[in-house]
Design an enzyme around this catalytic site. Structure first.
Site, PDB file in Angstrom:
ATOM      1  N   CYS A  58      24.331  90.192  37.427  1.00  0.00           N
ATOM      2  CA  CYS A  58      24.564  88.998  38.264  1.00  0.00           C
ATOM      3  C   CYS A  58      25.580  89.289  39.363  1.00  0.00           C
ATOM      4  O   CYS A  58      26.729  89.660  39.090  1.00  0.00           O
ATOM      5  CB  CYS A  58      25.038  87.849  37.375  1.00  0.00           C
ATOM      6  SG  CYS A  58      25.740  86.458  38.274  1.00  0.00           S
ATOM      7  N   HIS A  60      27.114  87.191  41.387  1.00  0.00           N
ATOM      8  CA  HIS A  60      28.245  86.259  41.356  1.00  0.00           C
ATOM      9  C   HIS A  60      29.245  86.658  40.274  1.00  0.00           C
ATOM     10  O   HIS A  60      30.453  86.495  40.446  1.00  0.00           O
ATOM     11  CB  HIS A  60      27.747  84.837  41.119  1.00  0.00           C
ATOM     12  CG  HIS A  60      26.879  84.307  42.216  1.00  0.00           C
ATOM     13  ND1 HIS A  60      27.295  84.244  43.528  1.00  0.00           N
ATOM     14  CD2 HIS A  60      25.614  83.820  42.204  1.00  0.00           C
ATOM     15  CE1 HIS A  60      26.327  83.729  44.270  1.00  0.00           C
ATOM     16  NE2 HIS A  60      25.297  83.477  43.496  1.00  0.00           N
ATOM     17  N   CYS A  61      28.728  87.173  39.155  1.00  0.00           N
ATOM     18  CA  CYS A  61      29.618  87.637  38.082  1.00  0.00           C
ATOM     19  C   CYS A  61      30.448  88.834  38.552  1.00  0.00           C
ATOM     20  O   CYS A  61      31.643  88.945  38.249  1.00  0.00           O
ATOM     21  CB  CYS A  61      28.804  88.018  36.848  1.00  0.00           C
ATOM     22  SG  CYS A  61      27.791  86.688  36.165  1.00  0.00           S
TER      23      CYS A  61
END
Length: 504
Positions: A58, A60-61
Site C-alpha cells: 500500500c 499510503h502505508c
C-alpha cells in the site's frame, strides 16, 4: 450513530485523510510488529496501545511509515510511554483479526484501551507531530479540568470542537454521565470540565451548572445543553458538531467536518459549484438559507468546490459542466439530482424533495448494444431485466476496473461462462460497481470483487468460496434451480384426446 454510507463515499473520505500524510526516511526501531501469534497477548497487557493495520504494497502505508515511526520514538519517552504497533492485515494468516476489527482499507489505525476491552478509531493527523499531540491527549484522562482563564482562553480561538462541562462539584450523576460520554467520544472531540464559569471565554460568569457548553469554529460559536441523559447528551454532541452547511474544499481544516457529514445518520444534500465563479457567493448564501430552514429535519447540507470534488462527481456519474449541481442521497441509497441549478430555484427543488415529488436518479452505463462475450455485461438500467426478471440462474460479479483481485478473477469467470454457453438456464455476468448504482436492499457490496448467485426462483446468496472454476461451477450446480419436465404417459394423452372429442 453513523449512517450507512456507500463504499465510494468511504473511499472518498479515506483519500482526504491520507492526503495530509508526509514522506520521510523509513525506520523500524520503536514501532512494534504484531501478527496473529502475538496480537492478542500484546494488546491484552497494555492499557493503551495504537495499532496500524497495513499492507506492505500500500502506497499510503509506505508514506505513513516514517511519520508513524517518528511519533513512536517520541512517545516512547512519554510518561507513561505510549506504544505504537503495526499489523500486516493483508497477510493470509492475519486476516481473521482484520475482519474482527472491520478493516476495510489501508492504513487503518485503531486505539485499544484497557487490554483491548475498548476499541476506537484513530481520527487524528497523519504526520509525526500531529500524531504525538493527538495521542498524548488520547492517552490521558477523557476530560481535563479548566482551572484558570488562561486554560479556557483557547476555547474561542482554536479551530476545533471542544465540549465543556460546568459543574458545581465533580461528582454526582450528571458529572458521571458527562465523563461516560467523554470516554465514548474522546477520539472525535476534546472534553474539558470546570467548576467556575468565569474561566470560560466571552465573559460567561453568569453561567451556572450543571450544563454542557459545546464550543465550535462555525455558525454560532457555542451552544448549551442541560439534559444529562447519556443518549440525549451523545446526540446533542453529534448534532451540534455538524455545521449548518459543511464546506468541502482543499482546506485540510475542513476535512474532519466533511468526514462527520458523511458519517451523519441524516439524508445528505450536496451542492457542487465553482467557488471562484462570479455567482458563487449568491449561490452559497441561498443554499445556506435553505439549510437553516431545514435544520433539525433529518437533512444534512454540504457545499463543495468543484475543483476539490472530482471524486464525488465521478461517484455520482455527473460532469463538471453540470454544476451548479445539487444531489440529495437518502440512507437507503436513493439519489435525487438537479444539474445547472439557479440560486432562486434551490429552495423550490429541496421542498419538492421533502414533499416526495422528485423521481430518484440512477447512475448507469449505457446498455450494451452488443453483449456476446461469454461473461455478459450488466448495467444498472439492465439489472432488472437481465437478473431479476430473467427467469435464469445468474452468477454476478460486482467489480472495479482498477481492482487487482478482479483482474485476476476475470479469466476464471470467462472459463466458467464458456462451460455454460450451451446451458440456457445459467448466465455468468459482471457489473461495474464504480459506474453503476447498486440496489443496496438486495446486494451488500463492501469490497471488490463481490460475488452473488441469484437463482431462477429469486433466491439471492453471496458466494464466499474458493475463486476457482471448479468451486464456482460446483456452487452453481448445487444451488441452481433446474427445470423439471414431467414425462407424458400414454394414458394422459388418451384422456386429452377423449376430452377433445367430447368438446367437439
Amino acid at each position: 450513530m453513523a449512517s450507512r454510507a456507500s463504499i465510494w463515499s468511504h473511499l472518498f473520505i479515506f483519500t482526504l485523510i491520507l492526503a495530509t500524510s508526509a514522506a520521510g526516511t523509513e525506520s523500524e526501531e520503536f514501532v512494534l510488529t504484531l501478527d496473529h501469534s502475538n496480537f492478542t497477548d500484546t494488546v491484552n497487557k497494555h492499557d493503551f496501545i495504537v495499532v496500524e493495520f497495513y499492507a506492505p504494497w500500500c502506497g499510503h502505508c509506505k508514506k505513513l511509515a516514517p511519520e508513524y515511526e517518528k511519533a513512536a520514538s517520541v512517545l516512547s519517552s512519554h510518561d507513561p510511554p505510549v506504544v505504537l504497533a503495526k499489523f500486516d492485515a493483508s497477510d493470509e494468516s492475519n486476516r481473521d483479526f482484520a475482519g474482527q476489527y472491520d478493516i476495510k482499507g489501508f492504513p487503518t489505525l485503531k486505539i485499544f484501551r484497557k487490554g483491548g476491552k475498548s476499541v476506537q478509531d484513530y481520527k487524528g493527523p497523519r504526520e509525526a507531530d500531529g500524531i504525538v499531540e493527538y495521542l498524548k491527549q488520547q492517552s490521558g484522562p477523557a476530560s481535563s479540568e479548566i482551572k484558570s482563564a488562561d486554560d479556557g482562553a483557547y476555547l474561542s480561538s482554536e479551530g476545533k470542537i471542544v465540549v465543556v462541562g460546568v459543574f458545581p462539584k465533580f461528582s454526582g450523576q450528571e458529572f458521571e454521565n458527562f465523563i461516560a460520554i467523554a470516554e465514548k467520544l474522546r477520539s472525535d472531540y476534546e472534553f474539558r470540565h470546570t467548576s467556575d464559569s468565569k474561566h470560560l471565554p466571552l465573559g460567561e460568569s453568569s453561567v451556572t451548572g450543571p450544563l454542557v457548553r459545546l464550543f465550535k469554529p462555525f455558525d454560532e460559536r457555542f451552544v448549551d445543553f442541560k439534559d444529562f441523559n447519556v443518549d440525549a447528551l451523545e446526540k446533542f454532541v453529534e448534532d451540534a458538531s455538524i455545521p449548518i452547511v459543511t464546506v468541502f474544499n482543499k482546506d485540510p481544516n475542513n476535512h474532519p467536518f466533511v468526514i462527520k457529514f458523511f458519517n451523519s445518520p441524516h439524508a445528505k444534500a450536496m451542492f457542487f459549484l465553482n467557488f471562484s465563479s462570479e455567482d458563487a457567493d449568491s449561490l452559497k448564501a441561498k443554499y445556506h438559507e435553505v439549510a437553516e430552514q431545514y435544520k433539525g429535519e433529518g437533512l444534512a447540507f454540504l457545499v463543495g468546490d468543484v475543483d476539490a470534488s472530482q471524486g464525488a462527481l465521478q461517484y455520482f456519474g455527473v460532469k463538471k459542466e453540470q454544476v451548479p449541481l445539487i444531489v440529495i442521497q437518502n440512507n437507503d441509497g436513493q439519489k435525487f439530482l438537479k444539474p445547472n441549478l439557479e440560486a432562486d430555484h434551490i429552495a423550490t427543488w429541496v421542498k419538492d424533495y421533502k414533499d416526495g415529488k422528485l423521481s430518484p436518479y440512477k447512475k448507469s452505463e449505457p446498455i450494451p448494444e452488443v453483449n456476446d462475450e461469454p461473461v455478459k455485461v450488466v448495467v444498472a438500467d439492465s439489472l432488472q431485466e437481465f437478473v431479476f426478471n430473467s427467469g435464469k440462474n445468474v452468477f454476478l460479479e460486482f467489480y472495479a476496473p482498477w481492482c487487482g483481485h478482479c483482474q485476476k478473477l476475470a479469466p476464471i469467470l470467462d472459463e466458467v461462462a464458456v462451460s455454460y454457453q450451451s446451458d440456457p438456464d445459467v448466465v455468468i455476468a459482471k457489473f461495474d460497481a464504480t459506474a453503476n448504482d447498486i440496489p443496496n436492499d438486495t446486494f451488500d457490496v463492501k469490497g471488490y470483487p463481490t460475488l452473488y448467485f441469484r437463482t431462477a426462483s429469486g433466491n439471492a446468496m453471496k458466494y464466499d468460496g474458493d475463486r476457482s472454476k471448479e468451486e464456482i461451477v460446483s456452487f452453481i450446480e448445487k444451488n441452481r434451480d433446474k427445470k423439471i419436465t414431467e414425462p407424458k404417459s400414454g394414458k394422459d394423452e388418451a384422456t386429452k384426446e377423449d376430452s377433445a372429442k367430447d368438446e367437439l
